[in-house]
Design a protein around this motif. Structure first.
Motif, PDB file in Angstrom:
ATOM      1  N   ALA A 157     -68.384 -66.175 -51.955  1.00 36.01           N
ATOM      2  CA  ALA A 157     -67.928 -65.931 -50.585  1.00 36.01           C
ATOM      3  C   ALA A 157     -68.758 -66.737 -49.594  1.00 36.01           C
ATOM      4  N   ALA A 158     -70.082 -66.741 -49.794  1.00 35.19           N
ATOM      5  CA  ALA A 158     -70.956 -67.525 -48.918  1.00 35.19           C
ATOM      6  C   ALA A 158     -70.655 -69.010 -49.039  1.00 35.19           C
ATOM      7  N   ALA A 159     -70.395 -69.467 -50.268  1.00 33.86           N
ATOM      8  CA  ALA A 159     -70.104 -70.888 -50.489  1.00 33.86           C
ATOM      9  C   ALA A 159     -68.854 -71.315 -49.725  1.00 33.86           C
ATOM     10  N   ARG A 160     -67.831 -70.466 -49.725  1.00 33.04           N
ATOM     11  CA  ARG A 160     -66.597 -70.810 -49.007  1.00 33.04           C
ATOM     12  C   ARG A 160     -66.838 -70.898 -47.500  1.00 33.04           C
ATOM     13  N   ILE A 161     -67.604 -69.953 -46.969  1.00 33.90           N
ATOM     14  CA  ILE A 161     -67.875 -69.956 -45.527  1.00 33.90           C
ATOM     15  C   ILE A 161     -68.707 -71.167 -45.133  1.00 33.90           C
ATOM     16  N   LEU A 162     -69.776 -71.420 -45.867  1.00 39.79           N
ATOM     17  CA  LEU A 162     -70.682 -72.516 -45.517  1.00 39.79           C
ATOM     18  C   LEU A 162     -70.021 -73.871 -45.726  1.00 39.79           C
ATOM     19  N   ALA A 163     -69.156 -73.993 -46.727  1.00 37.85           N
ATOM     20  CA  ALA A 163     -68.415 -75.243 -46.936  1.00 37.85           C
ATOM     21  C   ALA A 163     -67.467 -75.500 -45.773  1.00 37.85           C
ATOM     22  N   ALA A 164     -66.785 -74.460 -45.309  1.00 41.73           N
ATOM     23  CA  ALA A 164     -65.872 -74.617 -44.172  1.00 41.73           C
ATOM     24  C   ALA A 164     -66.633 -75.008 -42.915  1.00 41.73           C
ATOM     25  N   ALA A 165     -67.826 -74.448 -42.732  1.00 39.84           N
ATOM     26  CA  ALA A 165     -68.648 -74.812 -41.574  1.00 39.84           C
ATOM     27  C   ALA A 165     -69.106 -76.263 -41.668  1.00 39.84           C
ATOM     28  N   ASP A 166     -69.424 -76.725 -42.876  1.00 39.07           N
ATOM     29  CA  ASP A 166     -69.819 -78.123 -43.063  1.00 39.07           C
ATOM     30  C   ASP A 166     -68.673 -79.068 -42.727  1.00 39.07           C
TER      31      ASP A 166
END
Length: 683
Positions: A487-496
């Motif tokens: 879940a964190a990976a999806r959020i942080l990837a979208a922010a990147d």
């Protein structure tokens, strides 16, 4: 055949004879009296009357003169040219035949024509499903039945390449396969044959004169000493860096570069258009003319950019112009004085993009660490990230003081106009064995961006890290379960992705990177420290270009831009979020001290640590988010909300930094620093 009603005869030889007799200068009787020939085209069930070979060529190529002389056409008409790859190669082969620049064409391709090829291959719907070499051969035969055509429908393989190149004068290579490219060149070099290749985007023409220099490396040495036989052991991803070097990813058009990122996402393969193919065709035809006539043409490559030329359009004038692998930074010395040791240690603190947003001065028995707002970036909203860095510097200062038999009392307070935050470190004699024991670990703290897919961090270690944060007045929230990390990976990837697609954020992100030979190696992030696979490192030449990002943003694309962050986070051992009560700069500085304490403790436990800073990290309201990225304000707000909820961050808490923990090898390089003593005199 005349008796077969299915075969149509077309006889226009009389008209051709009349046109031949009208040429200037007049053509001799030996040409005009040649018997009429009949050309049979079984795929069309038609027979066509044509002039004899000399008359047909003289009349068909009359409009070449004087751009190409009769003597030159005679020489070029004896060339035997091999063409490998009949998509772009189709247009080139047809043009060479149309201009009379060959007497024999050998066409090799294993593939069949598809509807998606018709945006650039000059064929028709009647040709769909046919072998591409056959389609090209038929079209050339209908243009000129006297051109000798040899068709190889199996393409070029180890078994057929020698026969294909027997008695060939020039090789044109236009295939997609890196294996085939190398195979063709290895055999051409052994036979001392020149090889020409044109790449569609911005017409990149490659010339390899193995006829003049058989010892030169294949593909200009861009793939090293790689041989075709070695590619059998490489998977598709391992071939990517070699392919990107061939097209020179830093120079492809912005639209093409952006499209390469979308391949496999919104595109099935890279795009090509007919106008670019036509430009390639002209470039290759001219190169063939020069080689065939013995005119100067060196090995190398040249780009012919029509778009750039049109950008330079003018009114006509009417008649009446690398650092080495070491750490760098501070001189390798052991400070005798506690004050100098404290200054050096404070200067080793981490900061966003290694910006080192501080001024460090000593006065009497005090060290002053002042936040320098001139080094803040857009991501550093309200200088909150810089305050975290100043707080980390104070932790280092306390550790260094303890190691030198001193106690450090830190006072954080707002500064004047030149600095919104100042930390005063007052030194006095005393002992703090617990802090002193961290000195060596603190000096060797480093950012570790290596990918890792190892077991999760143990609960005991995570408890030890949480205790380190607690001692500094902050809290460490931990995400360690597979679902939490995904879940964190999806959020942080979208922010990147948003960071890439927002012009100012992208520009500042790229400005942080340091390539070998960069004039400012003591700041920023050495690209070797990104620990990227070779394929991704080559892609940086594309990712650093603002016009590429602009196209992706306009297309609503760029999903792959966050892939690296996603993989790093999803595969790590745990993710730690350092939180603190309050939103003042002094609160963020307090959290920064906890960040450094956790970081040092994690390395002591054998963990690699990487800070992760999503674009929304230091925004506290909608105005902050809008200032960061006007085009993605709502998406950033949603991502921020979801991440705070995932991390269990209370409304009264601020997130100071996200730390990625993983079992990983040592980083390739350490971040360098400006000299703290030089910066004193400069500031």
């Amino acid at each position: 055949m005349r008796a077969d009603p299915r075969v149509e005869f077309i006889d226009r030889a009389g008209v051709q004879r009349g046109a031949l007799k009208d040429l200037r200068p007049p053509v001799g009787a030996d040409v005009t009296d040649e018997p009429i020939r009949w050309a049979y085209y079984p795929w069309r069930s038609r027979v066509v009357s044509v002039l004899g070979p000399r008359g047909f060529r003289r009349l068909r190529l009359d409009r070449n003169r004087n751009l190409v002389t009769t003597d030159e056409l005679d020489r070029l008409g004896r060339l035997r040219i091999g063409v490998v790859g009949l998509s772009v190669g189709h247009a080139i082969a047809y043009t060479l035949a149309a201009q009379g620049f060959c007497g024999e064409l050998r066409l090799a391709d294993f593939d069949r024509l598809e509807l998606s090829n018709l945006n650039r291959v000059p064929a028709t719907v009647f040709d769909l499903g046919l072998n591409k070499a056959v389609v090209c051969a038929r079209r050339i035969a209908e243009l000129d039945p006297y051109v000798r055509l040899v068709v190889q429908t199996s393409g070029v393989t180890e078994d057929s390449v020698d026969e294909f190149m027997d008695n060939v004068d020039i090789v044109l290579e236009e295939c997609d396969s890196l294996d085939a490219k190398l195979l063709v060149r290895e055999v051409a070099r052994a036979r001392r044959l020149p090889v020409l290749m044109a790449t569609s985007d911005r017409c990149l023409l490659d010339v390899e004169r193995f006829d003049l220099d058989p010892a030169r490396p294949t593909l200009h040495g861009l793939v090293g000493d790689l041989r075709a036989s070695q590619l059998k052991d490489l998977d598709a991803r391992d071939k990517v860096p070699h392919s990107l070097r061939l097209v020179d990813a830093s120079q492809v058009s912005a639209r093409m570069a952006a499209s390469l990122i979308e391949v496999g996402e919104t595109l099935s393969t890279w795009p090509q258009i007919a106008s670019e193919v036509a430009l390639n065709t002209g470039a290759v035809a001219e190169a063939v003319r020069r080689v065939g006539l013995g005119e100067p043409l060196a090995s190398g490559r040249v780009r012919i950019d029509v778009a750039a030329a049109l950008d330079r359009i003018e009114e006509p004038v009417v008649a009446a112009t690398e650092p080495g692998p070491g750490d760098g930074g501070e001189p390798s010395m052991t400070a005798d004085e506690a004050v100098e040791a404290v200054m050096l240690a404070a200067n080793r603190a981490p900061s966003g993009g290694n910006a080192q947003p501080w001024r460090i001065r000593a006065h009497g028995g005090e060290v002053h660490i002042a936040l320098n707002p001139e080094r803040a970036t857009a991501m550093d909203v309200g200088c909150r990230g810089s305050a975290v860095a100043v707080g980390a510097a104070t932790f280092n200062a306390r550790v260094a003081a303890a190691a030198h038999g001193m106690l450090a009392d830190v006072k954080l307070e707002p500064g004047g106009e030149s600095s919104p935050l100042v930390a005063t470190v007052r030194l006095s004699p005393g002992d703090d064995p617990e802090l002193a024991a961290l000195y060596d670990a603190m000096l060797h703290r480093e950012t570790n961006r290596h990918q890792a897919r190892r077991p999760p961090v143990s609960p005991d270690v995570l408890g030890h890290l949480a205790a380190a944060a607690d001692r500094e007045g902050a809290r460490l929230a931990v995400l360690s379960g597979a679902e939490q990390l995904q879940a964190a990976a999806r959020i942080l990837a979208a922010a990147d992705r948003i960071r890439y697609l927002t012009p100012r954020l992208h520009a500042e992100m790229i400005a942080e990177l340091r390539w070998p030979g960069d004039p400012s190696p003591d700041t920023g992030i050495d690209i070797r420290g990104l620990e990227l696979p070779q394929a991704d490192l080559v892609m940086l030449d594309i990712l650093r270009r603002p016009e590429v990002m602009a196209h992706l943003a306009a297309w609503g694309g760029g999903a792959a831009l966050g892939d690296d962050t996603h993989d790093r986070v999803a595969g790590c051992g745990a993710l730690g979020v350092v939180c603190v009560l309050g939103r003042r700069l002094v609160d963020y500085a307090r959290a920064g001290s906890a960040v450094e304490a956790v970081w040092v403790a994690a390395q002591q436990q054998g963990l690699g640590v990487q800070p992760v800073s999503p674009a929304f990290l230091y925004a506290v309201d909608e105005a902050d988010l809008r200032g960061l990225s006007p085009a993605f304000t709502e998406e950033l707000a949603e991502l921020q909300y979801n991440f705070r909820k995932l991390a269990g961050t209370e409304a009264t808490e601020s997130q100071a930094l996200i730390l990625r923990f993983a079992h990983a090898p040592r980083p390739s390089v350490r971040s360098r620093r400006r000299s703290v003593f030089r910066s004193v005199s400069e500031d």
